[in-house]
Design an enzyme around this catalytic site. Structure first.
Site, PDB file in Angstrom:
ATOM      1  N   LYS A 276      -6.872   3.200  -2.571  1.00 14.99           N
ATOM      2  CA  LYS A 276      -6.955   3.231  -1.371  1.00 14.99           C
ATOM      3  C   LYS A 276      -7.116   4.528  -0.824  1.00 14.99           C
ATOM      4  CE  LYS A 276      -4.768   1.559   3.097  1.00 14.99           C
ATOM      5  NZ  LYS A 276      -3.852   1.056   3.818  1.00 14.99           N
TER       6      LYS A 276
ATOM      7  N   LYS B 101     -10.269   0.321  -2.044  1.00 12.54           N
ATOM      8  CA  LYS B 101     -10.111  -0.052  -0.435  1.00 12.54           C
ATOM      9  C   LYS B 101     -10.451   1.239   0.219  1.00 12.54           C
ATOM     10  CE  LYS B 101      -6.481  -1.474   2.972  1.00 12.54           C
ATOM     11  NZ  LYS B 101      -5.223  -2.127   3.363  1.00 12.54           N
TER      12      LYS B 101
ATOM     13  N   ASP C 171       0.716  -1.102  -0.055  1.00 12.51           N
ATOM     14  CA  ASP C 171       0.154  -0.002   0.223  1.00 12.51           C
ATOM     15  C   ASP C 171       0.914   1.528   0.000  1.00 12.51           C
ATOM     16  OD1 ASP C 171      -1.784  -2.062   0.244  1.00 12.51           O
ATOM     17  OD2 ASP C 171      -2.870  -1.056   1.931  1.00 12.51           O
TER      18      ASP C 171
END
Lengths: 228, 228
Positions: free
Chosen positions: B154, B183, B90
């Site tokens: 995300k 996400k 991430d």
């Protein structure tokens, strides 16, 4: 009257800081002859250019603000920062390792960064993040930093639940070696707190309110002369 | 009844997390068959061992949480994380570069990380930190991430002024390409919010309350059967 600017690491570590913000930070640091400018690694090239003809030191942060990146990553980052012109490196200790009582890991990260001094001289500050430590953990870390040969212990990242407290500085003063300097940081927004910290013998103040504090200090000195 | 656990990236990115915390996080993720565990790079070795015989993916964060480390440092960190067994990375975008309208820098960081897929397959999630973006900046970044071939966008680090909002997801859904997954993360502490996000089609939820949410969800399903 003290030279307040000479104690200040003027800081902007906000992720959203843009080029104009960094430009202002550096120009004001030069204008007031502050100790250093403290910025994120991405901004080293820009800030380095802006400070090139000044005595203001270029400071950046390593493993910031969580300190949870691991040894190799921190050393790579520190080495890169030196290559990019940093004069001062503020390293966040491995707080998780401290919580595991694995001071060997925490100490090894510090020692490995200090070993880079063989490559190029720089000022090393070790950020302990007092907000997350018990008093016993802080005292153990002070001993470790005393022995490491680091230049400074620094209290806080400014990204945790609190910044520096006077209590932190009293503990540090009680246990630190004579040669170890102290950088107070995190939440230093008022002149009153800045002055209290300097009265306790702190050597540097990391603050994102540097110019305002200098101006407030100058005004306070004029006021006290006018109204004796 | 959905399989809530299969949507959850169970997360502990606190700097002060100790080995016991990571142990509990991983054991619960295995027990409930969650999608992934998301931890700081320093904890990859430990978590990797604990998840070794499970289908739970090992996720870590790159340039976290400020995204202000610069390209080389992020790529080194990503490469190290893959060497240390990470299945999912991430990456925080360079928010400062976005604020400079320098999308080339931001895009290059994403592309360079994705180029590591030639070395080892992994899931790439790009954290945009919606709290710090204007709507126009978010829309521009969605386009950039669509084109990059990243697996996920995300929303948040959980370390900024706010986490995900339903408004963020509505904007993302309106502009994202069909293949890009979402996400949602940051501040997902209530089952109500988790359900609203899933209703909007979110593919993963990053949360530090994973086990509690699963248990609350199971209880809510039982209650609705008993009291029709």
């Amino acid at each position: 009257m003290i030279n307040l600017a000479s104690f200040l690491d003027s800081t902007n570590l906000k992720p959203e800081a843009n080029e104009d913000d960094i430009h202002c930070l550096c120009m004001e640091a030069v204008r007031y002859e502050m100790a250093a400018v403290c910025i994120n690694p991405y901004r080293l090239a820009l800030a380095g250019k802006l400070l090139a003809d000044s005595k203001v030191k270029l400071c950046t942060v390593i493993g910031f603000p969580l300190g949870a990146d691991g040894l190799k990553y921190k050393i790579y980052s520190a080495s890169m920062a030196l290559d990019n012109g940093a004069d001062e490196l503020d390293l966040v200790i491995n707080i998780g390792a401290v919580k595991d009582r694995n001071y060997k890991i925490a100490g090894n990260e510090i020692d490995s960064m200090l070993a880079l001094k063989s490559k190029r001289d720089f000022i090393a500050k070790i950020i302990v993040e007092t907000a997350l430590l018990t008093e016993a953990e802080l005292i153990t870390l002070i001993g470790l930093i005393n022995d490491s040969g680091a230049d400074f212990i620094k209290t806080s990242t400014g990204f945790s639940s609190r910044g520096v407290s006077l209590g932190d500085i009293n503990i540090i003063n009680a246990y630190k070696s004579k040669h170890l300097q102290v950088k107070a940081s995190g939440g230093i927004k008022s002149l009153a707190l800045a002055m209290e910290l300097l009265d306790l013998g702190v050597n540097r103040l990391g603050t994102s309110s540097a110019t305002r504090l200098i101006n407030e200090y100058k005004e306070s000195q004029c006021t006290s002369r006018v109204d004796p």
